[in-house]
Design a protein around this motif. Structure first.
Motif, mmCIF file in Angstrom:
data_model
loop_
_atom_site.group_PDB
_atom_site.id
_atom_site.type_symbol
_atom_site.label_atom_id
_atom_site.label_comp_id
_atom_site.label_asym_id
_atom_site.label_seq_id
_atom_site.Cartn_x
_atom_site.Cartn_y
_atom_site.Cartn_z
ATOM 1 N N PHE A 30 65.498 56.011 35.378
ATOM 2 C CA PHE A 30 65.334 57.505 35.726
ATOM 3 C C PHE A 30 65.437 58.174 34.419
ATOM 4 C CE2 PHE A 30 65.874 61.445 37.333
ATOM 5 C CZ PHE A 30 64.687 61.431 38.680
ATOM 6 N N ASP A 32 66.047 60.619 31.714
ATOM 7 C CA ASP A 32 67.290 61.268 31.243
ATOM 8 C C ASP A 32 67.155 62.966 31.444
ATOM 9 O OD1 ASP A 32 68.966 59.263 30.509
ATOM 10 O OD2 ASP A 32 68.426 59.574 28.654
ATOM 11 N N ARG A 35 68.002 64.604 36.402
ATOM 12 C CA ARG A 35 68.577 64.396 37.896
ATOM 13 C C ARG A 35 69.087 65.823 38.392
ATOM 14 N NH1 ARG A 35 69.176 59.210 38.610
ATOM 15 N NH2 ARG A 35 69.524 57.891 36.939
ATOM 16 N N GLY A 36 68.847 66.090 39.397
ATOM 17 C CA GLY A 36 69.213 67.627 40.084
ATOM 18 C C GLY A 36 68.102 68.513 39.627
ATOM 19 N N ASP A 38 64.175 69.928 39.972
ATOM 20 C CA ASP A 38 62.993 69.973 41.204
ATOM 21 C C ASP A 38 61.887 70.899 40.273
ATOM 22 O OD1 ASP A 38 62.724 73.048 42.172
ATOM 23 O OD2 ASP A 38 64.928 72.513 42.537
ATOM 24 N N ASP A 43 62.471 67.880 44.871
ATOM 25 C CA ASP A 43 63.471 67.449 43.972
ATOM 26 C C ASP A 43 63.163 65.997 43.645
ATOM 27 O OD1 ASP A 43 65.837 65.438 44.176
ATOM 28 O OD2 ASP A 43 66.952 67.295 44.287
ATOM 29 N N VAL A 45 64.850 63.411 42.261
ATOM 30 C CA VAL A 45 65.655 62.391 42.502
ATOM 31 C C VAL A 45 65.183 61.790 44.088
ATOM 32 C CG1 VAL A 45 67.946 61.592 43.199
ATOM 33 C CG2 VAL A 45 67.409 62.707 41.141
ATOM 34 N N ASP A 48 61.660 60.237 44.199
ATOM 35 C CA ASP A 48 61.839 58.915 43.755
ATOM 36 C C ASP A 48 62.360 57.917 44.769
ATOM 37 O OD1 ASP A 48 61.745 56.827 41.632
ATOM 38 O OD2 ASP A 48 63.900 57.126 41.567
ATOM 39 N N CYS A 90 59.218 61.518 31.564
ATOM 40 C CA CYS A 90 59.393 61.804 32.848
ATOM 41 C C CYS A 90 57.801 61.931 33.381
ATOM 42 C CB CYS A 90 59.969 63.071 32.750
ATOM 43 S SG CYS A 90 60.475 63.583 34.274
#
Length: 113
Positions: A30, A32, A35-36, A38, A43, A45, A48, A90
């Motif tokens: 995922f 780097d 996370r967290g 949006d 969002d 995470v 995914d 990403c």
């Protein structure tokens, strides 16, 4: 990450193609720092995890009507957010996720008449 070929999406290599895309996804980390995060209310995470769960269900025997509808909702979210991601890895990760979701959804597209 490899993109699905037209044959994957068209169904000729669907099962093998989806399994291959799933294996590639399992090996990918995922992104780097995302996370967290949006984008436009989506969002990353959660998106995914949702797509991963739906793809696993498709590989294990198929999706019911509500799961198919939710998969198409996830694809719409991916269509919306991928162009907004300005970090190369990403964007690639979520483009691959979108391809995998599309291949999983392909059996549920009605044939043209």
């Amino acid at each position: 990450m490899a993109e699905a070929t037209a044959a994957d999406v068209g169904g000729a290599q669907l099962e093998g193609g989806l399994a291959r895309l799933w294996e590639e996804h399992l090996r990918a980390l995922f992104p780097d720092g995302f996370r967290g995060v949006d984008f436009d209310g989506v969002d990353l995470v959660l998106l995914d995890a949702d797509v991963a769960g739906l793809v696993q269900r498709e590989l294990k025997g198929g999706l019911d009507g509500s799961a198919i509808a939710y998969l198409w909702h996830c694809i719409a979210d991916l269509d919306k957010i991928v162009p907004l991601i300005n970090e190369e890895y990403c964007a690639s990760y979520f483009a691959h996720l979108r391809t995998m979701a599309q291949v999983a959804a392909a059996p549920y597209v009605p044939a043209a008449t």
